[in-house]
Write a protein that holds these residues in place. Structure first.
Motif, PDB file in Angstrom:
ATOM      1  N   LYS A  60       0.840  -1.204   0.000  1.00 25.41           N
ATOM      2  CA  LYS A  60       0.000   0.000   0.000  1.00 25.41           C
ATOM      3  C   LYS A  60       0.877   1.257   0.000  1.00 25.41           C
ATOM      4  O   LYS A  60       0.631   2.195  -0.760  1.00 25.41           O
ATOM      5  CB  LYS A  60      -0.909   0.021   1.245  1.00 25.41           C
ATOM      6  CG  LYS A  60      -2.109  -0.886   1.106  1.00 25.41           C
ATOM      7  CD  LYS A  60      -3.103  -0.898   2.250  1.00 25.41           C
ATOM      8  CE  LYS A  60      -2.869   0.006   3.408  1.00 25.41           C
ATOM      9  NZ  LYS A  60      -3.841  -0.207   4.505  1.00 25.41           N
ATOM     10  N   TYR A  61       1.921   1.255   0.831  1.00 22.54           N
ATOM     11  CA  TYR A  61       2.816   2.404   0.912  1.00 22.54           C
ATOM     12  C   TYR A  61       3.528   2.617  -0.428  1.00 22.54           C
ATOM     13  O   TYR A  61       3.626   3.742  -0.910  1.00 22.54           O
ATOM     14  CB  TYR A  61       3.834   2.193   2.031  1.00 22.54           C
ATOM     15  CG  TYR A  61       4.873   3.282   2.111  1.00 22.54           C
ATOM     16  CD1 TYR A  61       4.582   4.510   2.684  1.00 22.54           C
ATOM     17  CD2 TYR A  61       6.151   3.076   1.598  1.00 22.54           C
ATOM     18  CE1 TYR A  61       5.525   5.520   2.746  1.00 22.54           C
ATOM     19  CE2 TYR A  61       7.103   4.077   1.655  1.00 22.54           C
ATOM     20  CZ  TYR A  61       6.792   5.297   2.227  1.00 22.54           C
ATOM     21  OH  TYR A  61       7.736   6.292   2.287  1.00 22.54           O
ATOM     22  N   GLN A  62       4.005   1.543  -1.031  1.00 18.81           N
ATOM     23  CA  GLN A  62       4.703   1.666  -2.311  1.00 18.81           C
ATOM     24  C   GLN A  62       3.758   2.180  -3.391  1.00 18.81           C
ATOM     25  O   GLN A  62       4.167   2.949  -4.258  1.00 18.81           O
ATOM     26  CB  GLN A  62       5.304   0.312  -2.717  1.00 18.81           C
ATOM     27  CG  GLN A  62       6.506  -0.075  -1.896  1.00 18.81           C
ATOM     28  CD  GLN A  62       7.023  -1.473  -2.197  1.00 18.81           C
ATOM     29  OE1 GLN A  62       6.281  -2.348  -2.660  1.00 18.81           O
ATOM     30  NE2 GLN A  62       8.299  -1.699  -1.915  1.00 18.81           N
ATOM     31  N   GLY A  63       2.519   1.761  -3.342  1.00 26.46           N
ATOM     32  CA  GLY A  63       1.517   2.253  -4.296  1.00 26.46           C
ATOM     33  C   GLY A  63       1.292   3.748  -4.130  1.00 26.46           C
ATOM     34  O   GLY A  63       1.186   4.469  -5.117  1.00 26.46           O
ATOM     35  N   ARG A  64       1.266   4.218  -2.897  1.00 22.51           N
ATOM     36  CA  ARG A  64       1.058   5.654  -2.659  1.00 22.51           C
ATOM     37  C   ARG A  64       2.275   6.462  -3.101  1.00 22.51           C
ATOM     38  O   ARG A  64       2.137   7.521  -3.688  1.00 22.51           O
ATOM     39  CB  ARG A  64       0.803   5.900  -1.159  1.00 22.51           C
ATOM     40  CG  ARG A  64      -0.595   5.599  -0.732  1.00 22.51           C
ATOM     41  CD  ARG A  64      -0.862   6.167   0.624  1.00 22.51           C
ATOM     42  NE  ARG A  64       0.056   5.625   1.622  1.00 22.51           N
ATOM     43  CZ  ARG A  64      -0.309   4.934   2.678  1.00 22.51           C
ATOM     44  NH1 ARG A  64      -1.580   4.720   2.910  1.00 22.51           N
ATOM     45  NH2 ARG A  64       0.575   4.473   3.517  1.00 22.51           N
ATOM     46  N   THR A  65       3.467   5.946  -2.801  1.00 18.01           N
ATOM     47  CA  THR A  65       4.666   6.722  -3.140  1.00 18.01           C
ATOM     48  C   THR A  65       4.917   6.740  -4.653  1.00 18.01           C
ATOM     49  O   THR A  65       5.386   7.723  -5.189  1.00 18.01           O
ATOM     50  CB  THR A  65       5.916   6.181  -2.412  1.00 18.01           C
ATOM     51  OG1 THR A  65       6.072   4.819  -2.715  1.00 18.01           O
ATOM     52  CG2 THR A  65       5.795   6.392  -0.926  1.00 18.01           C
ATOM     53  N   SER A  66       4.603   5.625  -5.345  1.00 13.07           N
ATOM     54  CA  SER A  66       4.826   5.617  -6.789  1.00 13.07           C
ATOM     55  C   SER A  66       3.806   6.501  -7.511  1.00 13.07           C
ATOM     56  O   SER A  66       4.095   7.055  -8.549  1.00 13.07           O
ATOM     57  CB  SER A  66       4.799   4.190  -7.338  1.00 13.07           C
ATOM     58  OG  SER A  66       3.512   3.631  -7.151  1.00 13.07           O
ATOM     59  N   ASN A  67       2.622   6.630  -6.939  1.00 14.73           N
ATOM     60  CA  ASN A  67       1.606   7.498  -7.547  1.00 14.73           C
ATOM     61  C   ASN A  67       1.908   8.973  -7.338  1.00 14.73           C
ATOM     62  O   ASN A  67       1.524   9.796  -8.152  1.00 14.73           O
ATOM     63  CB  ASN A  67       0.215   7.194  -6.953  1.00 14.73           C
ATOM     64  CG  ASN A  67      -0.292   5.823  -7.394  1.00 14.73           C
ATOM     65  OD1 ASN A  67       0.180   5.285  -8.373  1.00 14.73           O
ATOM     66  ND2 ASN A  67      -1.218   5.267  -6.649  1.00 14.73           N
ATOM     67  N   SER A  68       2.622   9.297  -6.258  1.00 13.79           N
ATOM     68  CA  SER A  68       2.891  10.707  -5.963  1.00 13.79           C
ATOM     69  C   SER A  68       4.146  11.220  -6.668  1.00 13.79           C
ATOM     70  O   SER A  68       4.430  12.397  -6.617  1.00 13.79           O
ATOM     71  CB  SER A  68       3.010  10.915  -4.458  1.00 13.79           C
ATOM     72  OG  SER A  68       4.119  10.169  -3.953  1.00 13.79           O
ATOM     73  N   GLU A  69       4.906  10.330  -7.287  1.00 11.66           N
ATOM     74  CA  GLU A  69       6.137  10.771  -7.957  1.00 11.66           C
ATOM     75  C   GLU A  69       5.869  11.374  -9.305  1.00 11.66           C
ATOM     76  O   GLU A  69       4.982  11.090 -10.011  1.00 11.66           O
ATOM     77  CB  GLU A  69       7.105   9.565  -8.120  1.00 11.66           C
ATOM     78  CG  GLU A  69       7.659   9.122  -6.791  1.00 11.66           C
ATOM     79  CD  GLU A  69       8.531   7.895  -6.949  1.00 11.66           C
ATOM     80  OE1 GLU A  69       8.710   7.381  -8.085  1.00 11.66           O
ATOM     81  OE2 GLU A  69       9.058   7.423  -5.942  1.00 11.66           O
TER      82      GLU A  69
END
Length: 59
Positions: free
Chosen positions: A50-59
């Motif tokens: 979930k965290y990786q999904g959020r960080t990759s979407n915000s880049e």
């Protein structure tokens, strides 16, 4: 009725049966700990995804 003393073989068998019982108890305990660890690991992996999904979407 008088009971005859146990032979060496009988004593060894009884000791081995007791040891097997102890090992079976240890195995059951370790299996339960492993299952708990696997559940926690799965929950953590889910959180990481979930965290990786959020960080990759915000880049």
């Amino acid at each position: 009725m008088e009971q005859k003393p146990l032979s060496l073989e009988e004593k060894v068998i009884l000791q081995l049966q007791a040891k097997v019982g102890q090992l079976e108890g240890n195995l059951a305990f370790v299996r339960a700990e492993l299952q708990e660890f696997q559940q926690k690991n799965q929950a953590l992996s889910h959180e990481v995804a979930k965290y990786q999904g959020r960080t990759s979407n915000s880049e």
